[in-house]
Scaffold this motif. Sequence first.
Motif, PDB file in Angstrom:
ATOM      1  N   GLN B  14      92.550  53.415  35.372  1.00 29.05           N
ATOM      2  CA  GLN B  14      92.406  54.363  36.480  1.00 29.05           C
ATOM      3  C   GLN B  14      92.611  53.673  37.828  1.00 29.05           C
ATOM      4  O   GLN B  14      93.264  54.192  38.714  1.00 29.05           O
ATOM      5  N   VAL B  15      92.038  52.474  37.964  1.00 34.24           N
ATOM      6  CA  VAL B  15      92.087  51.782  39.256  1.00 34.24           C
ATOM      7  C   VAL B  15      93.475  51.191  39.523  1.00 34.24           C
ATOM      8  O   VAL B  15      93.953  51.207  40.648  1.00 34.24           O
ATOM      9  N   THR B  16      94.120  50.675  38.466  1.00 36.24           N
ATOM     10  CA  THR B  16      95.373  49.947  38.697  1.00 36.24           C
ATOM     11  C   THR B  16      96.614  50.739  38.313  1.00 36.24           C
ATOM     12  O   THR B  16      97.709  50.420  38.765  1.00 36.24           O
ATOM     13  N   SER B  37      89.990  42.363  46.500  1.00 36.94           N
ATOM     14  CA  SER B  37      88.553  42.642  46.420  1.00 36.94           C
ATOM     15  C   SER B  37      88.284  44.148  46.510  1.00 36.94           C
ATOM     16  O   SER B  37      87.276  44.631  46.005  1.00 36.94           O
ATOM     17  N   LEU B  38      89.205  44.903  47.112  1.00 38.93           N
ATOM     18  CA  LEU B  38      88.993  46.354  47.170  1.00 38.93           C
ATOM     19  C   LEU B  38      89.125  46.990  45.793  1.00 38.93           C
ATOM     20  O   LEU B  38      88.321  47.844  45.420  1.00 38.93           O
ATOM     21  N   LEU B  41      86.003  46.192  43.978  1.00 38.76           N
ATOM     22  CA  LEU B  41      84.862  47.043  44.341  1.00 38.76           C
ATOM     23  C   LEU B  41      85.014  48.443  43.761  1.00 38.76           C
ATOM     24  O   LEU B  41      84.041  49.062  43.344  1.00 38.76           O
ATOM     25  N   ARG B  42      86.252  48.934  43.724  1.00 39.29           N
ATOM     26  CA  ARG B  42      86.482  50.258  43.130  1.00 39.29           C
ATOM     27  C   ARG B  42      86.110  50.251  41.649  1.00 39.29           C
ATOM     28  O   ARG B  42      85.494  51.175  41.156  1.00 39.29           O
ATOM     29  N   LEU B  44      83.999  48.188  40.247  1.00 40.79           N
ATOM     30  CA  LEU B  44      82.538  48.045  40.169  1.00 40.79           C
ATOM     31  C   LEU B  44      81.873  49.418  40.273  1.00 40.79           C
ATOM     32  O   LEU B  44      81.028  49.784  39.453  1.00 40.79           O
ATOM     33  N   THR B  45      82.271  50.193  41.290  1.00 42.45           N
ATOM     34  CA  THR B  45      81.666  51.507  41.496  1.00 42.45           C
ATOM     35  C   THR B  45      81.912  52.409  40.293  1.00 42.45           C
ATOM     36  O   THR B  45      81.008  53.107  39.831  1.00 42.45           O
ATOM     37  N   ALA B  46      83.145  52.365  39.757  1.00 49.96           N
ATOM     38  CA  ALA B  46      83.484  53.224  38.622  1.00 49.96           C
ATOM     39  C   ALA B  46      82.664  52.828  37.391  1.00 49.96           C
ATOM     40  O   ALA B  46      82.134  53.690  36.683  1.00 49.96           O
ATOM     41  N   GLU B  48      79.761  51.283  37.328  1.00 48.47           N
ATOM     42  CA  GLU B  48      78.338  51.596  37.518  1.00 48.47           C
ATOM     43  C   GLU B  48      78.078  53.093  37.386  1.00 48.47           C
ATOM     44  O   GLU B  48      77.076  53.511  36.808  1.00 48.47           O
TER      45      GLU B  48
END
Lengths: 638, 84
Positions: B14-16, B37-38, B41-42, B44-46, B48
């Motif tokens: 999803q992120v990449t 790092s963005l 962090l994306r 990480l949030t997903a 969690e």
Amino acid sequence: MSTVAGESSTVSTDDVLARIRRAGRSGAAPDPALLVDLAALDTPAALVEAGRLLARVPVELIAPPGQQLRPLRVAVTASFTAESVAPLLRVFLLRAGVVPDLHVAGFDQMAIQLRDPESGLARFRPEVTLCLLDERSFLPGEWNPVAPADLRPVLAERLSALGSAVAAFAERTSSLLLLHTVPLPGAEHAKVIGYRGKAELGRVWRELNSGLLQLAATHSPVHTLDLETVLVDHAGALRDERLYRFATMAWSPSVEHRYAVEAATFCRAVAGPARKVLVLDLDNTVWGGVLGDDGPAGIQLGDAYPGNCYTAVQRTAAALKLQGVLLATASKNDQRLIDEVFATHPEMTLRPEDFVVQAANWGRKDHSIRRIAATLDVGLDSVVFADDSAFECDFVRGQLPEVTVVHLTDDPAGHAAALLRDGHFTVLATTSTDHERTSMYHARAERQRLAEAADSATDYLAGLGLRVTVSAADEFTLPRVAQLSARTNQFNFVPRAHGEARTRALATSPDHLVLGFDVADRFGREGVVGAVWVARHPDHWLVENLVMSCRVFSRGVEHAVLAHLAHRAAAAGATRLDAHHRPGERNAPATTFLQSAGFAAAGKDADGVVRYQLSLSPCPPAVPPWIALEEKGHCHHA
Amino acid sequence: MPDVFTVVVDLVEQVTGIPADELGEGTNFERLGGWTSLEALRLLTAVEDTLGVRLDLRTYFAAATIADLVALIHAGLAARQRPA
């Protein structure tokens, strides 16, 4: 992965993301169902991802057939890192039919971006600028917890600096700005250990927030979202301390989400017409129970649960009506019983005169809604329909996709809030015309009855006793004039040509003229229903735009205004009246008018704006004989 | 509930935008195209949000591969289930 039931099939988040990726590749095939299917995105992370991916998708590929999408230039500038706001905003706006051109200014550079006339933000020429603030914009890193009152001058100075920066920016760019109140993080509040001191800090902080709200009252292009109040209903922390310390993200992802929802509602209000009509079901919506079964005495209303939930719905509808939303009913009921409820039930808040149309019949609700829209002369996209029945909601959604459907589901306690939740009726400001709108529609219905009785159109018009009053736009009428420019879809020379800031500038310019016109007849006042923007040149006057509400079509009002302009232009020595006209999908009535008034097309510029010309000699246009034209503050010619 | 590895791979996709079948336990984040790092962090949030764990940023940024991250999440989930 979770799914939602679409109209005909089931769509998953993964499918939607994959389709957006496909649409972003070069040579991709059109996917006109994609905008509707964005509703299937259910996790915050998926929404953010979709927003990022959609930035690369050409809008032509995903525009649903027949739907008019409205463009809007939106800039985001923040005093902290707010990475997800722009992508979320893109998704929410696209869902609402607005195509944003988004510019994200470098984080933490708000002060410079606003002040420097050559900044990337200024050069972007936004129509809306969202300014995201956190407490560090005002609160020093170290402050004395023994004397919170010492913060007062510091906060006041920083607020005043922000105020002058946004005012100067608004003046230079004609952009609207959205500021917001700033919640004080719990960790700062907890630094003061005494209750008396905490109260003092709270007071000082609220003065700051009150000052931010005050900016909206003193600078017309500035609006302030009361974020502190919005977050009262927000589940979760203001910020994730780890992300704040690591990357200066002052808001948690869920606060970014909440803000983006509010900002999208604001942008939607700027971009285009808000919903104007609320069509309500009656049984189990306006009252509890089924009137046909329970009888007028058996329905639930009043102080006790669940009747008080329906009373709350009625009060909410009444509040909307006072602000210019037109109320109508579409119910499967016997009108005689409904009349009995209105006449006899002691707990009814809404009165029959609060509704502009009541449709009670045993037919299909989509037919009733169509008839209501036709009677009020509004588009179906102006209509919100609320019903407790899943069947009726689905049916109307399927038959009339332009109508916004609010399904009042679950416990009736939540129904009143559900009517307001998505901000369908949100506008930048309501005007006195809005406050009187319902009575104006009643007067209109009276007019129609007269029209049916009159023998000929001229008799009818003569019988109306029409008075058109033209006046220069001033402090009182400017907001309404700007609102007309933004909202008028059918009778405009150039769609949405002048925003409020531009209108304000022209109203005070010696070379321009901004006039509002007010229409009244023997049934009542319509209020300010149209406006005209004029550039005065020595040999000709140029009508940059003329807009008029469709409420006053077919009465010759536009001809009277034209005659007035022609007279003034001729008196000033001009020999010609010119007009700009950009023909669009919906403003054909304006084209017809220009032609019928004798204007001739004289060339088209690169933006598709056609220049029309009308010679003022030998016979300038005249005021129709059934209209009395007055100019406020002047004696007028016959 | 699908296993942690599958969830993580889905979220990395999803992120990449890199298809899940091209990702494996040994996939090194730093070697994914455009990983900053963005993106971290994306992810990480997903992670969690989806799994309901809260990770320590210091160990999170030390996780080099998908397998490292999965192990970290397992440790987080286990700690959550231990009686207080």
